[in-house]
Every structure is written in structure tokens, then in C-alpha cells.
Design a protein around this motif. Structure first.
Motif, PDB file in Angstrom:
ATOM      1  N   PRO A  65     -12.723  -5.387   9.007  1.00 48.94           N
ATOM      2  CA  PRO A  65     -12.877  -6.605   8.487  1.00 48.94           C
ATOM      3  C   PRO A  65     -10.772  -7.310   7.903  1.00 48.94           C
ATOM      4  CG  PRO A  65     -14.867  -6.431   7.588  1.00 48.94           C
ATOM      5  CD  PRO A  65     -14.116  -5.050   8.063  1.00 48.94           C
ATOM      6  N   LEU A  66     -10.373  -7.908   8.253  1.00 51.02           N
ATOM      7  CA  LEU A  66      -9.267  -8.700   8.122  1.00 51.02           C
ATOM      8  C   LEU A  66      -8.982  -9.344   6.541  1.00 51.02           C
ATOM      9  CD1 LEU A  66      -6.356 -10.203   8.453  1.00 51.02           C
ATOM     10  CD2 LEU A  66      -7.576 -12.655   8.279  1.00 51.02           C
ATOM     11  N   LYS A  67      -7.571  -8.256   5.650  1.00 52.88           N
ATOM     12  CA  LYS A  67      -8.458  -8.690   4.452  1.00 52.88           C
ATOM     13  C   LYS A  67      -7.038  -9.552   3.828  1.00 52.88           C
ATOM     14  CE  LYS A  67     -10.261  -4.233   3.844  1.00 52.88           C
ATOM     15  NZ  LYS A  67     -11.452  -4.498   3.482  1.00 52.88           N
ATOM     16  N   ASN A  68      -7.809 -10.241   3.170  1.00 52.32           N
ATOM     17  CA  ASN A  68      -7.093 -12.039   2.510  1.00 52.32           C
ATOM     18  C   ASN A  68      -7.541 -11.889   1.025  1.00 52.32           C
ATOM     19  OD1 ASN A  68      -6.211 -13.875   2.110  1.00 52.32           O
ATOM     20  ND2 ASN A  68      -7.281 -15.115   2.825  1.00 52.32           N
ATOM     21  N   TYR A  69      -6.705  -9.921   0.203  1.00 53.17           N
ATOM     22  CA  TYR A  69      -7.295 -10.618  -1.428  1.00 53.17           C
ATOM     23  C   TYR A  69      -6.020 -11.024  -2.193  1.00 53.17           C
ATOM     24  CZ  TYR A  69     -10.260  -5.840  -0.112  1.00 53.17           C
ATOM     25  OH  TYR A  69     -10.701  -4.562  -0.077  1.00 53.17           O
ATOM     26  N   ASP A  70      -6.316 -11.317  -3.643  1.00 55.23           N
ATOM     27  CA  ASP A  70      -5.438 -11.825  -3.934  1.00 55.23           C
ATOM     28  C   ASP A  70      -4.286 -11.092  -4.283  1.00 55.23           C
ATOM     29  OD1 ASP A  70      -7.215 -14.264  -4.241  1.00 55.23           O
ATOM     30  OD2 ASP A  70      -8.034 -13.676  -6.256  1.00 55.23           O
ATOM     31  N   TYR A  71      -3.460 -11.861  -4.029  1.00 53.06           N
ATOM     32  CA  TYR A  71      -1.813 -11.011  -4.644  1.00 53.06           C
ATOM     33  C   TYR A  71      -2.333 -10.466  -5.989  1.00 53.06           C
ATOM     34  CZ  TYR A  71       2.961 -11.063  -4.973  1.00 53.06           C
ATOM     35  OH  TYR A  71       4.394 -10.379  -4.747  1.00 53.06           O
ATOM     36  N   ASN A  72      -1.634  -9.459  -6.391  1.00 52.12           N
ATOM     37  CA  ASN A  72      -1.509  -8.187  -7.344  1.00 52.12           C
ATOM     38  C   ASN A  72      -2.584  -8.213  -7.144  1.00 52.12           C
ATOM     39  OD1 ASN A  72       1.523  -8.074  -7.553  1.00 52.12           O
ATOM     40  ND2 ASN A  72       1.387 -10.231  -9.031  1.00 52.12           N
ATOM     41  N   ALA A  73      -3.705  -8.230  -6.564  1.00 50.36           N
ATOM     42  CA  ALA A  73      -5.314  -7.685  -6.495  1.00 50.36           C
ATOM     43  C   ALA A  73      -5.329  -6.415  -6.978  1.00 50.36           C
ATOM     44  CB  ALA A  73      -6.080  -8.262  -6.083  1.00 50.36           C
ATOM     45  N   GLU A  74      -5.330  -5.301  -7.385  1.00 47.09           N
ATOM     46  CA  GLU A  74      -5.594  -3.675  -7.607  1.00 47.09           C
ATOM     47  C   GLU A  74      -6.551  -3.244  -6.064  1.00 47.09           C
ATOM     48  OE1 GLU A  74      -5.804  -0.191 -10.751  1.00 47.09           O
ATOM     49  OE2 GLU A  74      -5.575  -2.287 -11.634  1.00 47.09           O
ATOM     50  N   VAL A  75      -6.135  -2.608  -5.113  1.00 49.70           N
ATOM     51  CA  VAL A  75      -6.931  -1.537  -4.613  1.00 49.70           C
ATOM     52  C   VAL A  75      -6.394  -0.585  -4.298  1.00 49.70           C
ATOM     53  CG1 VAL A  75      -6.654  -3.795  -3.014  1.00 49.70           C
ATOM     54  CG2 VAL A  75      -4.924  -2.310  -3.095  1.00 49.70           C
ATOM     55  N   GLU A  76      -8.253   0.420  -3.755  1.00 47.62           N
ATOM     56  CA  GLU A  76      -7.756   1.742  -3.315  1.00 47.62           C
ATOM     57  C   GLU A  76      -8.101   1.883  -2.022  1.00 47.62           C
ATOM     58  OE1 GLU A  76     -10.887   5.451  -5.329  1.00 47.62           O
ATOM     59  OE2 GLU A  76     -10.969   3.285  -5.143  1.00 47.62           O
ATOM     60  N   LEU A  77      -6.881   2.839  -1.969  1.00 48.97           N
ATOM     61  CA  LEU A  77      -6.829   3.307   0.143  1.00 48.97           C
ATOM     62  C   LEU A  77      -7.877   4.129  -0.507  1.00 48.97           C
ATOM     63  CD1 LEU A  77      -3.251   4.193   0.923  1.00 48.97           C
ATOM     64  CD2 LEU A  77      -4.783   2.137   1.045  1.00 48.97           C
ATOM     65  N   ILE A  78      -8.561   4.376   1.141  1.00 46.33           N
ATOM     66  CA  ILE A  78     -10.218   5.006   1.104  1.00 46.33           C
ATOM     67  C   ILE A  78      -8.984   6.396   2.535  1.00 46.33           C
ATOM     68  CG2 ILE A  78     -12.005   5.347   2.471  1.00 46.33           C
ATOM     69  CD1 ILE A  78     -11.740   3.744  -0.042  1.00 46.33           C
ATOM     70  N   ASN A  79      -9.079   7.602   1.995  1.00 45.76           N
ATOM     71  CA  ASN A  79      -8.867   8.614   2.847  1.00 45.76           C
ATOM     72  C   ASN A  79      -7.422   8.330   3.530  1.00 45.76           C
ATOM     73  OD1 ASN A  79     -11.008   9.987   2.452  1.00 45.76           O
ATOM     74  ND2 ASN A  79     -12.510   8.701   4.440  1.00 45.76           N
ATOM     75  N   PRO A  80      -6.815   8.167   2.566  1.00 46.53           N
ATOM     76  CA  PRO A  80      -5.261   7.598   3.697  1.00 46.53           C
ATOM     77  C   PRO A  80      -4.232   8.581   3.670  1.00 46.53           C
ATOM     78  CG  PRO A  80      -5.123   8.442   1.144  1.00 46.53           C
ATOM     79  CD  PRO A  80      -6.860   8.069   1.338  1.00 46.53           C
ATOM     80  N   VAL A  81      -4.341   8.923   4.448  1.00 40.72           N
ATOM     81  CA  VAL A  81      -3.083   9.927   5.556  1.00 40.72           C
ATOM     82  C   VAL A  81      -1.578   9.593   5.852  1.00 40.72           C
ATOM     83  CG1 VAL A  81      -2.986  11.747   7.733  1.00 40.72           C
ATOM     84  CG2 VAL A  81      -5.395  11.295   6.611  1.00 40.72           C
ATOM     85  N   ALA A  82      -0.490  10.788   5.577  1.00 41.97           N
ATOM     86  CA  ALA A  82       0.490  10.239   6.433  1.00 41.97           C
ATOM     87  C   ALA A  82       1.061  10.902   7.232  1.00 41.97           C
ATOM     88  CB  ALA A  82       1.750  10.557   4.903  1.00 41.97           C
ATOM     89  N   ASP A  83       1.538  10.549   8.272  1.00 40.96           N
ATOM     90  CA  ASP A  83       2.108  11.199   9.173  1.00 40.96           C
ATOM     91  C   ASP A  83       3.601  10.389   9.316  1.00 40.96           C
ATOM     92  OD1 ASP A  83       1.812  13.420  11.266  1.00 40.96           O
ATOM     93  OD2 ASP A  83       0.158  12.547  11.953  1.00 40.96           O
ATOM     94  N   THR A  84       3.710  10.831  10.771  1.00 38.87           N
ATOM     95  CA  THR A  84       5.149  10.785  11.330  1.00 38.87           C
ATOM     96  C   THR A  84       5.167  10.790  12.995  1.00 38.87           C
ATOM     97  OG1 THR A  84       5.841  13.203  11.179  1.00 38.87           O
ATOM     98  CG2 THR A  84       6.511  12.885   9.830  1.00 38.87           C
ATOM     99  N   VAL A  85       6.331  10.496  13.072  1.00 39.66           N
ATOM    100  CA  VAL A  85       6.670   9.748  14.243  1.00 39.66           C
ATOM    101  C   VAL A  85       8.185   9.992  14.386  1.00 39.66           C
ATOM    102  CG1 VAL A  85       7.070   7.202  14.333  1.00 39.66           C
ATOM    103  CG2 VAL A  85       6.196   8.075  16.027  1.00 39.66           C
ATOM    104  N   ALA A  86       8.604  11.065  15.685  1.00 45.96           N
ATOM    105  CA  ALA A  86      10.197  11.095  15.935  1.00 45.96           C
ATOM    106  C   ALA A  86      10.272  10.886  17.288  1.00 45.96           C
ATOM    107  CB  ALA A  86      10.313  12.849  15.327  1.00 45.96           C
ATOM    108  N   ASN A  87      11.608   9.727  17.077  1.00 42.01           N
ATOM    109  CA  ASN A  87      12.115   9.531  18.095  1.00 42.01           C
ATOM    110  C   ASN A  87      13.640   9.962  18.284  1.00 42.01           C
ATOM    111  OD1 ASN A  87      10.029   6.947  19.145  1.00 42.01           O
ATOM    112  ND2 ASN A  87      10.674   6.391  17.137  1.00 42.01           N
ATOM    113  N   ALA A  88      13.822  10.357  19.533  1.00 40.69           N
ATOM    114  CA  ALA A  88      14.821  11.165  20.110  1.00 40.69           C
ATOM    115  C   ALA A  88      16.630   9.965  20.077  1.00 40.69           C
ATOM    116  CB  ALA A  88      14.810  11.809  21.688  1.00 40.69           C
ATOM    117  N   ASN A  89      17.345  10.990  19.609  1.00 36.46           N
ATOM    118  CA  ASN A  89      18.571   9.673  19.585  1.00 36.46           C
ATOM    119  C   ASN A  89      19.755  11.284  20.108  1.00 36.46           C
ATOM    120  OD1 ASN A  89      19.367  11.597  16.881  1.00 36.46           O
ATOM    121  ND2 ASN A  89      18.766   9.610  15.732  1.00 36.46           N
TER     122      ASN A  89
END
Length: 127
Positions: A65-89
Motif C-alpha cells: 500500500p501507498l506510504k503516507n507517513y509523517d515527514y521525518n517519521a523514523e522508518v525501517e526497510l524490510i529486506n533491502p537489496v542494492a543492485d546496479t544498472v549499467a548503460n553503455a556510452n
């Protein structure tokens, strides 16, 4: 090298305290003819990140569901993952990092992936 599931993140060391800012954008599904549909694929939110010293963007599936928390409310990420996307130049490639999570929940208000809080304001305890 390709990491099929991205890079798993140690939330405390990587982000420290996260504070909700706003919805940045909604990504829509593309139709077969290349036009944009009304169906939302994912939502990206701006979060203030004290460890990184700047705003970060985190994407969550549209099934959450759309998040509409108060500004500056402390939040936590569930199962965060970082990844990359590469574009040729012409010089090689430009690489952009992105962070995805199963959900963004209020800190200490429920940290399980199935508990999305449904953006219901918390009532103070009755005396």
C-alpha cells in the motif's frame, strides 16, 4: 559479474537512522505497444539517511500500500537489496546504484514483511 539477487545490506551499518520524506515517483507498466499503462509496477520513496549523509531513494513493489507517513517519521526497510544498472556510452558504461526493499515500515511499529502498517495512524494509549 552479475549477482542474481543483488547485494544484501546490513541495514544498521549502511543506513543508520532512516527518516521518511516523500513519494518520489511511481513506475508504470509498459504496454506491448510501448505506451505507458495505468498499472503501477513500483513506487520509489525519498528517505533521509544519516549514515550516507544524504537523501536516498528506495523502491518497493506496487503490491505494498501507498506510504503516507509523517515527514521525518523514523522508518525501517524490510529486506533491502542494492543492485546496479549499467548503460553503455562512448567511453564504456555509466553505472547507477539503486535500493529495493520488500516494504518500508515505521521503526519499532512492526518489522515483518507481512506487516505493512497500512498507513493507519497510531493512537496514543488510553489512560
Amino acid at each position: 559479474m552479475r549477482l542474481a539477487n543483488g547485494i544484501v545490506i546490513d541495514k544498521e551499518k549502511t543506513f543508520g537512522v532512516l527518516k521518511f520524506s516523500a513519494l518520489r515517483r511511481e513506475v508504470h507498466v509498459q504496454n506491448e505497444d510501448g505506451t505507458v499503462s495505468e498499472e503501477i509496477k513500483e513506487r520509489t520513496y525519498d528517505l533521509k539517511c544519516n549514515t550516507q549523509g544524504r537523501m536516498i531513494q528506495v523502491s518497493v513493489p506496487a503490491t505494498i500500500p501507498l506510504k503516507n507517513y509523517d515527514y521525518n517519521a523514523e522508518v525501517e526497510l524490510i529486506n533491502p537489496v542494492a543492485d546496479t544498472v549499467a548503460n553503455a556510452n562512448y567511453r564504456g558504461a555509466d553505472v547507477d546504484w539503486y535500493v529495493k526493499a520488500d516494504d518500508i515500515v515505521l521503526k519499532n511499529k512492526g518489522t515483518h514483511a507481512g506487516n505493512s502498517q497500512n498507513n493507519v495512524p497510531q493512537q496514543p494509549p488510553k489512560k
